[in-house]
Motif scaffolding. Sequence first.
Motif, PDB file in Angstrom:
ATOM      1  N   SER A  22      42.260  34.239  28.857  1.00 56.44           N
ATOM      2  CA  SER A  22      41.183  33.590  27.990  1.00 56.44           C
ATOM      3  C   SER A  22      40.333  32.570  28.707  1.00 56.44           C
ATOM      4  CB  SER A  22      41.795  32.906  26.694  1.00 56.44           C
ATOM      5  OG  SER A  22      42.511  31.958  27.245  1.00 56.44           O
ATOM      6  N   PHE A  23      40.712  32.118  29.601  1.00 64.98           N
ATOM      7  CA  PHE A  23      40.002  31.290  30.244  1.00 64.98           C
ATOM      8  C   PHE A  23      38.864  31.889  31.307  1.00 64.98           C
ATOM      9  CE2 PHE A  23      38.755  28.317  33.868  1.00 64.98           C
ATOM     10  CZ  PHE A  23      38.404  27.193  33.256  1.00 64.98           C
ATOM     11  N   ILE A  24      39.113  32.940  31.904  1.00 63.02           N
ATOM     12  CA  ILE A  24      38.180  33.636  32.932  1.00 63.02           C
ATOM     13  C   ILE A  24      37.553  34.612  32.029  1.00 63.02           C
ATOM     14  CG2 ILE A  24      39.486  32.914  34.820  1.00 63.02           C
ATOM     15  CD1 ILE A  24      40.678  35.966  34.934  1.00 63.02           C
ATOM     16  N   ASN A  25      37.933  35.114  30.816  1.00 68.23           N
ATOM     17  CA  ASN A  25      37.305  36.238  30.208  1.00 68.23           C
ATOM     18  C   ASN A  25      37.710  37.369  30.861  1.00 68.23           C
ATOM     19  OD1 ASN A  25      36.038  37.915  28.142  1.00 68.23           O
ATOM     20  ND2 ASN A  25      33.859  37.023  28.684  1.00 68.23           N
ATOM     21  N   TYR A  26      39.065  37.757  30.700  1.00 67.90           N
ATOM     22  CA  TYR A  26      39.511  38.673  31.980  1.00 67.90           C
ATOM     23  C   TYR A  26      38.740  40.150  31.461  1.00 67.90           C
ATOM     24  CZ  TYR A  26      42.567  41.798  34.283  1.00 67.90           C
ATOM     25  OH  TYR A  26      43.217  42.797  35.070  1.00 67.90           O
ATOM     26  N   PRO A  27      38.664  40.476  30.182  1.00 68.65           N
ATOM     27  CA  PRO A  27      37.901  41.911  29.936  1.00 68.65           C
ATOM     28  C   PRO A  27      36.368  41.887  30.493  1.00 68.65           C
ATOM     29  CG  PRO A  27      38.997  41.131  28.131  1.00 68.65           C
ATOM     30  CD  PRO A  27      39.002  39.963  29.246  1.00 68.65           C
ATOM     31  N   LYS A  28      35.890  40.874  30.634  1.00 70.30           N
ATOM     32  CA  LYS A  28      34.315  40.649  30.829  1.00 70.30           C
ATOM     33  C   LYS A  28      34.348  40.988  32.397  1.00 70.30           C
ATOM     34  CE  LYS A  28      29.922  39.974  31.547  1.00 70.30           C
ATOM     35  NZ  LYS A  28      28.970  40.995  31.468  1.00 70.30           N
ATOM     36  N   THR A  54      41.176  18.928  42.412  1.00 65.97           N
ATOM     37  CA  THR A  54      42.248  18.971  41.565  1.00 65.97           C
ATOM     38  C   THR A  54      42.354  20.914  41.749  1.00 65.97           C
ATOM     39  OG1 THR A  54      43.299  19.353  39.424  1.00 65.97           O
ATOM     40  CG2 THR A  54      40.752  19.632  39.687  1.00 65.97           C
ATOM     41  N   SER A  55      43.672  21.253  41.961  1.00 62.91           N
ATOM     42  CA  SER A  55      44.162  22.503  42.238  1.00 62.91           C
ATOM     43  C   SER A  55      45.060  23.051  41.431  1.00 62.91           C
ATOM     44  CB  SER A  55      44.323  22.859  43.648  1.00 62.91           C
ATOM     45  OG  SER A  55      43.087  22.697  44.676  1.00 62.91           O
ATOM     46  N   ASP A  56      44.923  23.781  40.268  1.00 60.03           N
ATOM     47  CA  ASP A  56      45.957  24.427  39.445  1.00 60.03           C
ATOM     48  C   ASP A  56      46.499  25.675  40.137  1.00 60.03           C
ATOM     49  OD1 ASP A  56      45.550  22.344  37.523  1.00 60.03           O
ATOM     50  OD2 ASP A  56      43.666  23.680  36.673  1.00 60.03           O
ATOM     51  N   TRP A  57      47.173  25.478  40.987  1.00 65.45           N
ATOM     52  CA  TRP A  57      47.714  26.504  41.711  1.00 65.45           C
ATOM     53  C   TRP A  57      48.632  27.799  40.762  1.00 65.45           C
ATOM     54  CZ3 TRP A  57      45.691  27.108  46.377  1.00 65.45           C
ATOM     55  CH2 TRP A  57      45.205  25.979  46.821  1.00 65.45           C
ATOM     56  N   GLN A  58      49.238  27.371  39.953  1.00 66.21           N
ATOM     57  CA  GLN A  58      49.837  28.312  38.962  1.00 66.21           C
ATOM     58  C   GLN A  58      48.771  29.208  38.384  1.00 66.21           C
ATOM     59  OE1 GLN A  58      49.201  25.267  38.235  1.00 66.21           O
ATOM     60  NE2 GLN A  58      48.930  25.020  36.015  1.00 66.21           N
ATOM     61  N   TYR A  59      47.785  28.688  37.925  1.00 65.81           N
ATOM     62  CA  TYR A  59      46.553  29.593  37.487  1.00 65.81           C
ATOM     63  C   TYR A  59      45.995  30.440  38.561  1.00 65.81           C
ATOM     64  CZ  TYR A  59      47.329  26.591  33.214  1.00 65.81           C
ATOM     65  OH  TYR A  59      47.846  25.899  32.057  1.00 65.81           O
ATOM     66  N   ALA A  60      45.665  29.921  39.721  1.00 65.63           N
ATOM     67  CA  ALA A  60      45.092  30.635  40.597  1.00 65.63           C
ATOM     68  C   ALA A  60      46.158  31.773  41.288  1.00 65.63           C
ATOM     69  CB  ALA A  60      44.781  29.692  41.891  1.00 65.63           C
ATOM     70  N   MET A  61      47.382  31.630  41.301  1.00 64.59           N
ATOM     71  CA  MET A  61      48.146  32.380  41.458  1.00 64.59           C
ATOM     72  C   MET A  61      48.234  33.532  40.381  1.00 64.59           C
ATOM     73  SD  MET A  61      49.458  32.160  44.618  1.00 64.59           S
ATOM     74  CE  MET A  61      47.817  31.670  44.854  1.00 64.59           C
ATOM     75  N   THR A  62      48.326  33.151  39.198  1.00 61.97           N
ATOM     76  CA  THR A  62      48.110  34.034  37.999  1.00 61.97           C
ATOM     77  C   THR A  62      46.825  34.941  38.001  1.00 61.97           C
ATOM     78  OG1 THR A  62      49.654  32.493  36.710  1.00 61.97           O
ATOM     79  CG2 THR A  62      48.423  34.203  35.458  1.00 61.97           C
ATOM     80  N   ALA A  63      45.815  34.382  38.157  1.00 68.99           N
ATOM     81  CA  ALA A  63      44.586  35.206  38.276  1.00 68.99           C
ATOM     82  C   ALA A  63      44.507  36.251  39.464  1.00 68.99           C
ATOM     83  CB  ALA A  63      43.299  33.977  38.548  1.00 68.99           C
ATOM     84  N   TYR A 112      46.851  32.216  29.160  1.00 66.42           N
ATOM     85  CA  TYR A 112      45.838  31.060  29.397  1.00 66.42           C
ATOM     86  C   TYR A 112      44.478  31.833  30.377  1.00 66.42           C
ATOM     87  CZ  TYR A 112      43.540  26.915  31.108  1.00 66.42           C
ATOM     88  OH  TYR A 112      42.605  25.978  31.635  1.00 66.42           O
ATOM     89  N   VAL A 113      44.904  32.272  31.544  1.00 68.98           N
ATOM     90  CA  VAL A 113      44.164  32.781  32.462  1.00 68.98           C
ATOM     91  C   VAL A 113      43.322  33.895  31.790  1.00 68.98           C
ATOM     92  CG1 VAL A 113      44.055  34.018  34.625  1.00 68.98           C
ATOM     93  CG2 VAL A 113      45.385  31.999  34.515  1.00 68.98           C
TER      94      VAL A 113
END
Length: 279
Positions: A64-70, A240-249, A61-62
């Motif tokens: 694609s959401f943040i466009n990691y390659p870019k 709102t804070s999606d801590w699981q996604y923040a830690m993943t990122a 999810y992270v």
Amino acid sequence: MNKRSKAKAGRITLEIVMVLLSLVFLYPLFLAINNSLKSFGEVMTDVIALPKQLAFENYSYVWSFINYPKLFLNNFVITGLGLAGIILVSSIAAYKLARTKSRWSALLYMLCIMPMLIPFQSIMLTVLQLAKNINLSESTWGLGLLYWGFGAPLAVFIYHGFVKGIPQEIDESAKIDGASGFKLFFLVIFPLLKSVTATIVIIDVMWIWNDFLLPLLMVNGSPDTKTLTLAAYTFVGQYTSDWQYAMTAMVMAVLPSIVVFIFLQKYIVKGVVAGAVKG
């Protein structure tokens, strides 16, 4: 107890203390990885407990959401540009200052390394305004150029100490063979700086790649110029804070620099010690 037994007991005690200190410093990284593999409910229930079910979907999810390659490319450009400038400018400056024996060169050397004593927070607003005035803000290459000034003082300090240990007879021999100026530096002197250059590369890669405050000031306004560390911050908001996604990122952001450090960390001690002894 004889001296040998005392020395052995001392080494064992020191190793135990070092292991405990290592665990203390590694614990935050463990928490980040641990919570990156949890669901939102598990993170909010207990941040220390191990995940009941590994949520690997957080990473997809992270990604694609943040466009990691870019964003990875942005980090790579900023780090590469900043690193190249720091090494080029600092090595030449340190060599010239070390080889020039005069009162002015000593004064210039002190001016070059004094910025290490200035906290960034005390000048960040001035830097931000200057960057806007010369069109360096909101661009990856502009951010990379700014790292030249912030990274040069430490690099000059390390290079200067190392260059002083290189015999000046090497310069004289090269000049007799027809090398002078930049040709002398790049063909003769710079290859001798390999170990200390490796040290500077590792230190600055860890710093620039994982830096948060300077990118927050300079490129946070544009989605196309964000860095990986800034992307982790987007999952934390006022309502709102999606801590699981923040830690993943965050794990995905720091992982490349950790890999570089693991493979090249032996050069840090080697280069710093060499520069200190030669200096």
